[in-house]
Enzyme design. Structure first.
Site, PDB file in Angstrom:
ATOM      1  N   ASP A   7      18.786  24.926  48.162  1.00  0.00           N
ATOM      2  CA  ASP A   7      19.704  24.548  46.588  1.00  0.00           C
ATOM      3  C   ASP A   7      21.610  24.396  47.616  1.00  0.00           C
ATOM      4  O   ASP A   7      21.977  24.954  48.430  1.00  0.00           O
ATOM      5  CB  ASP A   7      19.996  26.494  46.001  1.00  0.00           C
ATOM      6  CG  ASP A   7      20.901  26.456  44.927  1.00  0.00           C
ATOM      7  OD1 ASP A   7      20.827  25.770  44.511  1.00  0.00           O
ATOM      8  OD2 ASP A   7      21.765  27.810  45.196  1.00  0.00           O
ATOM      9  N   GLU A  67      16.490  21.706  44.471  1.00  0.00           N
ATOM     10  CA  GLU A  67      16.435  21.582  43.053  1.00  0.00           C
ATOM     11  C   GLU A  67      18.000  21.188  42.908  1.00  0.00           C
ATOM     12  O   GLU A  67      19.304  20.291  43.700  1.00  0.00           O
ATOM     13  CB  GLU A  67      17.368  23.059  43.132  1.00  0.00           C
ATOM     14  CG  GLU A  67      18.034  23.680  42.036  1.00  0.00           C
ATOM     15  CD  GLU A  67      18.359  24.900  42.098  1.00  0.00           C
ATOM     16  OE1 GLU A  67      17.787  25.559  41.668  1.00  0.00           O
ATOM     17  OE2 GLU A  67      19.831  25.063  40.999  1.00  0.00           O
ATOM     18  N   ASP A 139      22.277  32.508  46.825  1.00  0.00           N
ATOM     19  CA  ASP A 139      22.274  31.022  47.164  1.00  0.00           C
ATOM     20  C   ASP A 139      20.852  31.081  47.874  1.00  0.00           C
ATOM     21  O   ASP A 139      20.182  30.091  47.617  1.00  0.00           O
ATOM     22  CB  ASP A 139      22.964  30.574  47.437  1.00  0.00           C
ATOM     23  CG  ASP A 139      24.411  30.436  47.293  1.00  0.00           C
ATOM     24  OD1 ASP A 139      24.210  29.388  46.016  1.00  0.00           O
ATOM     25  OD2 ASP A 139      25.633  30.575  47.775  1.00  0.00           O
TER      26      ASP A 139
END
Length: 166
Positions: A7, A67, A139
Site C-alpha cells: 500500500d 494498490e 496501512d
C-alpha cells in the site's frame, strides 16, 4: 504461492505477506516502512526502496500486488505519491516478481464485499480472513487486503485458463 501486498505512501508504505494455497490464505507477516519525514525527497525514496528490498529478502515472495493510487486535490501531494508508487512498483519488478495492480475499490470489493468500505471494515475483514493476524497498522491491513485481492484474482485467472485449455 507467497504474495507481497503493498500500500504505497511516502510517509507510510504498508506491506503484508500471505501464503495462498488453493483457497486457503495464511498470514505470514506485515509492517510499515516509514521513511524519515525530515529527509530530502530523494533520500526518502531511497529509504522506501531499501525497506521494500529488505522485506523481499526476508520473506522471498513469489509475486507482488500494489494498490493503485487515487488523484488527490493537491497536485504536489499527488506527484510525491506518484514518485513513491514508482519505487513501490519498481523494486519487486527489478527483483523478478510479477506485479499486479489493483484499484482501491476492487481491493475493498474483494475483501469486504463493497468497494466503498471504510478502513475499519477492511481491517476487520483482513483479521477474519487471516486468523491470527493482528495487522500492526491500517496501512499494513490495507497491504494485506491488496495481497488477498491478488490471491483471489490470481486463483480466478488460473481456473479460467484451465477451463479454456480443456
Amino acid at each position: 504461492m507467497r504474495i507481497l501486498g503493498l500500500d504505497p505512501g511516502l510517509r507510510n508504505t504498508g506491506w503484508g505477506i500471505i501464503d495462498a494455497v488453493d483457497n486457503r490464505l495464511r498470514h505470514v507477516a506485515d509492517g510499515v516502512i516509514r521513511p524519515d519525514a525530515s529527509a530530502a525527497l530523494a533520500e526518502r525514496l531511497v529509504q522506501l526502496h531499501d525497506g521494500i528490498m529488505a522485506v523481499i529478502a526476508d520473506f522471498s515472495p513469489d509475486e507482488a500486488a500494489v494498490e493503485e493510487t487515487f488523484v488527490n486535490m493537491n497536485p504536489a501531494s499527488t506527484l510525491k505519491l506518484g514518485q513513491a508508487r514508482g519505487v513501490v512498483l519498481l523494486v519487486p519488478a527489478k527483483s523478478g516478481l510479477p506485479v499486479g495492480e489493483y484499484a482501491a475499490t476492487l481491493v475493498k470489493q474483494s475483501v469486504v464485499g463493497t468497494g466503498r468500505a471504510a478502513k475499519e471494515q477492511v481491517g476487520m475483514m483482513v483479521k477474519t480472513l487471516l486468523p491470527g493476524c493482528l495487522a500492526a497498522t491500517a496501512d499494513a491491513a490495507d497491504a494485506l487486503a491488496v495481497a488477498i485481492c491478488h490471491a483471489h484474482h490470481r486463483g480466478t485467472q488460473q481456473k479460467l485458463a484451465r477451463a479454456v485449455a480443456r
